[in-house]
Design a protein around this motif. Structure first.
Motif, PDB file in Angstrom:
ATOM      1  N   ASN A 257       0.572  -0.930  -0.127  1.00 33.23           N
ATOM      2  CA  ASN A 257      -0.301  -0.097   0.170  1.00 33.23           C
ATOM      3  C   ASN A 257       1.079   1.371   0.203  1.00 33.23           C
ATOM      4  O   ASN A 257       2.210   1.522   0.963  1.00 33.23           O
ATOM      5  CB  ASN A 257      -0.653  -0.039   1.624  1.00 33.23           C
ATOM      6  N   GLY A 258       0.697   2.635  -0.220  1.00 36.48           N
ATOM      7  CA  GLY A 258       1.220   4.247   0.011  1.00 36.48           C
ATOM      8  C   GLY A 258       1.173   3.977  -1.663  1.00 36.48           C
ATOM      9  O   GLY A 258       0.292   3.833  -2.472  1.00 36.48           O
ATOM     10  N   LYS A 259       2.019   4.730  -2.137  1.00 38.14           N
ATOM     11  CA  LYS A 259       1.979   4.987  -3.573  1.00 38.14           C
ATOM     12  C   LYS A 259       3.373   4.150  -3.861  1.00 38.14           C
ATOM     13  O   LYS A 259       4.467   4.001  -3.049  1.00 38.14           O
ATOM     14  CB  LYS A 259       2.724   6.441  -3.163  1.00 38.14           C
ATOM     15  N   LYS A 260       3.405   4.307  -5.450  1.00 43.38           N
ATOM     16  CA  LYS A 260       4.625   3.406  -5.982  1.00 43.38           C
ATOM     17  C   LYS A 260       4.847   4.364  -6.996  1.00 43.38           C
ATOM     18  O   LYS A 260       3.840   4.284  -7.291  1.00 43.38           O
ATOM     19  CB  LYS A 260       4.628   2.062  -5.733  1.00 43.38           C
ATOM     20  N   LEU A 261       6.027   4.066  -8.061  1.00 39.68           N
ATOM     21  CA  LEU A 261       6.601   4.963  -8.998  1.00 39.68           C
ATOM     22  C   LEU A 261       6.612   3.354  -9.898  1.00 39.68           C
ATOM     23  O   LEU A 261       7.067   2.939 -10.344  1.00 39.68           O
ATOM     24  CB  LEU A 261       8.169   5.190  -9.081  1.00 39.68           C
ATOM     25  N   GLU A 262       5.467   3.681 -10.521  1.00 43.03           N
ATOM     26  CA  GLU A 262       5.424   2.546 -12.104  1.00 43.03           C
ATOM     27  C   GLU A 262       5.046   3.671 -13.523  1.00 43.03           C
ATOM     28  O   GLU A 262       4.935   4.941 -13.317  1.00 43.03           O
ATOM     29  CB  GLU A 262       4.034   2.176 -11.698  1.00 43.03           C
ATOM     30  N   ARG A 263       5.108   2.682 -14.111  1.00 38.62           N
ATOM     31  CA  ARG A 263       5.695   3.201 -15.959  1.00 38.62           C
ATOM     32  C   ARG A 263       4.268   3.714 -16.538  1.00 38.62           C
ATOM     33  O   ARG A 263       3.676   2.907 -15.970  1.00 38.62           O
ATOM     34  CB  ARG A 263       6.230   2.365 -16.640  1.00 38.62           C
ATOM     35  N   THR A 264       3.510   4.790 -17.129  1.00 36.37           N
ATOM     36  CA  THR A 264       2.309   5.316 -17.618  1.00 36.37           C
ATOM     37  C   THR A 264       2.438   4.622 -19.026  1.00 36.37           C
ATOM     38  O   THR A 264       1.300   4.024 -19.625  1.00 36.37           O
ATOM     39  CB  THR A 264       2.676   6.241 -17.817  1.00 36.37           C
ATOM     40  N   GLY A 265       4.022   3.873 -19.103  1.00 35.98           N
ATOM     41  CA  GLY A 265       3.357   3.407 -20.664  1.00 35.98           C
ATOM     42  C   GLY A 265       4.461   4.679 -21.941  1.00 35.98           C
ATOM     43  O   GLY A 265       4.430   4.208 -23.167  1.00 35.98           O
ATOM     44  N   ASN A 266       4.306   5.738 -21.823  1.00 37.14           N
ATOM     45  CA  ASN A 266       5.054   6.402 -22.457  1.00 37.14           C
ATOM     46  C   ASN A 266       6.434   6.976 -22.711  1.00 37.14           C
ATOM     47  O   ASN A 266       7.267   6.956 -21.535  1.00 37.14           O
ATOM     48  CB  ASN A 266       4.240   8.614 -22.299  1.00 37.14           C
ATOM     49  N   ASN A 291       9.377  12.466 -13.827  1.00 34.77           N
ATOM     50  CA  ASN A 291      10.083  11.069 -13.661  1.00 34.77           C
ATOM     51  C   ASN A 291      10.344  10.256 -14.132  1.00 34.77           C
ATOM     52  O   ASN A 291       9.145   9.977 -15.040  1.00 34.77           O
ATOM     53  CB  ASN A 291       9.457  10.361 -12.429  1.00 34.77           C
ATOM     54  N   TYR A 292      10.934  10.026 -13.947  1.00 35.00           N
ATOM     55  CA  TYR A 292      11.306   8.567 -15.737  1.00 35.00           C
ATOM     56  C   TYR A 292      12.407   7.947 -15.502  1.00 35.00           C
ATOM     57  O   TYR A 292      13.227   8.034 -14.533  1.00 35.00           O
ATOM     58  CB  TYR A 292      11.931   8.966 -17.142  1.00 35.00           C
ATOM     59  N   ASP A 293      12.344   5.889 -16.194  1.00 34.07           N
ATOM     60  CA  ASP A 293      13.252   5.525 -15.639  1.00 34.07           C
ATOM     61  C   ASP A 293      14.321   5.308 -17.414  1.00 34.07           C
ATOM     62  O   ASP A 293      13.903   5.245 -18.367  1.00 34.07           O
ATOM     63  CB  ASP A 293      12.872   3.818 -15.590  1.00 34.07           C
ATOM     64  N   GLU A 309       8.501   7.117 -19.025  1.00 37.49           N
ATOM     65  CA  GLU A 309       7.270   7.942 -18.065  1.00 37.49           C
ATOM     66  C   GLU A 309       7.504   7.494 -16.794  1.00 37.49           C
ATOM     67  O   GLU A 309       6.894   5.685 -16.910  1.00 37.49           O
ATOM     68  CB  GLU A 309       6.347   8.956 -19.170  1.00 37.49           C
ATOM     69  N   MET A 310       7.550   7.664 -15.768  1.00 35.33           N
ATOM     70  CA  MET A 310       7.294   6.925 -14.196  1.00 35.33           C
ATOM     71  C   MET A 310       6.463   8.384 -13.644  1.00 35.33           C
ATOM     72  O   MET A 310       6.444   9.280 -13.793  1.00 35.33           O
ATOM     73  CB  MET A 310       8.584   6.923 -13.328  1.00 35.33           C
ATOM     74  N   GLU A 311       4.711   7.821 -13.152  1.00 35.41           N
ATOM     75  CA  GLU A 311       4.455   8.053 -11.940  1.00 35.41           C
ATOM     76  C   GLU A 311       4.043   7.611 -10.618  1.00 35.41           C
ATOM     77  O   GLU A 311       4.211   6.286 -10.809  1.00 35.41           O
ATOM     78  CB  GLU A 311       3.440   8.557 -13.029  1.00 35.41           C
TER      79      GLU A 311
END
Length: 373
Positions: A257-266, A291-293, A309-311
């Motif tokens: 739970n909480g917030k986690k950086l994940e890829r948006t697909g962009n 934010n990006y990987d 892109e990560m959000e």
């Protein structure tokens, strides 16, 4: 050498209109010279005009509600233009061939083949220390000198074979074989290669030193190299299988739970040529992501950097389901490291909260396998 522009280009045009006399009078009134007028039908005819008069002729035809179409061009300007295009094509081809030749005189890839103890990364690092890297001129590389220096740099290297193939430098590294470890036990004894709890013993020759239920440590004697009892003992080459439960522990951290950086697909991408350490960009990314990987691909001449892109996304996962999936995943990873004969016969786990919405799953597995060595 001066030329009158209108004398350099002659254009043959086709004109379609009803009142041809009105148009011809307008041409003569504006001192526009026309030649070789040929009528095709009642409303269509062709004629030759000079190149610089074409725009004026076009305006007059439009005012007379007619249409004009260019059929062909000829003259020195046209020939010069065509010649210029051919020369540009030839020059471009020569430049391209020159670039290919220059690129072919340099090394753009370094392929390294090693065995167990020396990694390609270590060899690449040693090469970098010797000044050998991508983009270096072939004339600056002496493969025999590289072989000798690499052999001197690492005690693990027995010999090196270096050869240039095209634009690649290929190295094969042969490693030194260290002598086997000497067992503390007597020669010929079968010992345990892992800690474990003895389950079953099968001896083809030799005498068992342990029984089911015994706990053994790595290096303990499992089968003695003799058969018979007391005065009737005689030496044999011990052979057998000793099955034991060996215990493994694996762990995994998971955010539930909480917030986690994940890829948006962009994603965005840099594409560039790396020539002698200098980057010539074929495509430059805007990289406007907050934010990006970043993933880099540095193989070959054409290299790239991809930005994903990560959000931050809100997550709220079911703890029990995640724990169950994680234990299965850990078991799957463990099985990959085991022999085909080994099998998992028991498992348990603990869960620890480590803060920031994360948990740590600690799984323990009992594996039934042969520990005889």
């Amino acid at each position: 050498m001066n030329f009158e522009t209108k004398k350099l280009t002659i254009i043959t045009v086709e004109v379609t209109l009803i009142n041809t006399e009105q148009m011809l009078n307008a041409l003569w009134k504006n001192d526009i010279r026309v030649d070789n007028i040929r009528r095709i039908d009642a409303a269509t005819f062709t004629m030759n005009i000079y190149g610089e008069d074409y725009d004026d002729v076009k305006k007059i035809v439009k005012r007379c509600n007619g249409k004009i179409k260019i059929l062909k061009r000829k003259g020195a300007i046209i020939r010069f233009s065509r010649l210029k295009k051919r020369i540009s094509f030839v020059i471009g081809g020569l430049i391209f061939l020159a670039m290919l030749f220059i690129l072919s005189t340099r090394i753009w890839a370094i392929d390294i083949e090693t065995e167990k103890n020396v990694s390609p990364f270590e060899v690449r690092k040693m090469l970098s220390g010797l000044g050998i890297k991508q983009g270096l001129s072939k004339s600056q590389i002496n493969v025999y000198d590289i072989e000798k220096k690499l052999e001197d740099l690492s005690p693990e290297i027995l010999w090196v074979r270096a050869r240039m193939e095209g634009s690649s430098l290929k190295l094969k590294v042969e490693e030194k074989v260290n002598p086997p470890e000497i067992s503390d036990g007597r020669e010929g004894e079968i010992i345990a290669k892992k800690d474990g709890e003895i389950k079953r013993i099968y001896t083809e020759s030799g005498t068992a030193a342990v029984k089911p239920g015994d706990i053994v440590k790595k290096g303990d004697i499992l089968i003695y190299p003799y058969d018979g009892l007391r005065e009737e003992k005689y030496a044999v080459n011990p052979e057998g299988v000793v099955i034991a439960n060996v215990f493994y522990e694996r762990s995994l951290e998971v955010q539930i739970n909480g917030k986690k950086l994940e890829r948006t697909g962009n994603k965005d991408r840099d594409i560039y040529l790396n020539i002698g350490g200098k980057k010539i960009y074929l495509k430059k990314s805007t990289n406007s992501f907050e934010n990006y990987d970043k993933i880099e691909d540095k193989d070959g001449i054409v290299q790239s950097v991809t930005y994903y892109e990560m959000e931050n996304k809100e997550i709220n996962l079911n703890k029990d389901e995640i724990v169950e999936e994680s234990v299965k995943k850990l078991e799957k990873f463990l099985v990959k490291d085991l022999t085909n004969e080994a099998k998992v016969v028991g498992r348990n786990y603990d869960v620890e909260y480590i803060g920031d919405g994360k948990i740590k799953i600690i799984a323990r597995f009992a594996v039934e396998e042969d520990i005889a060595s």
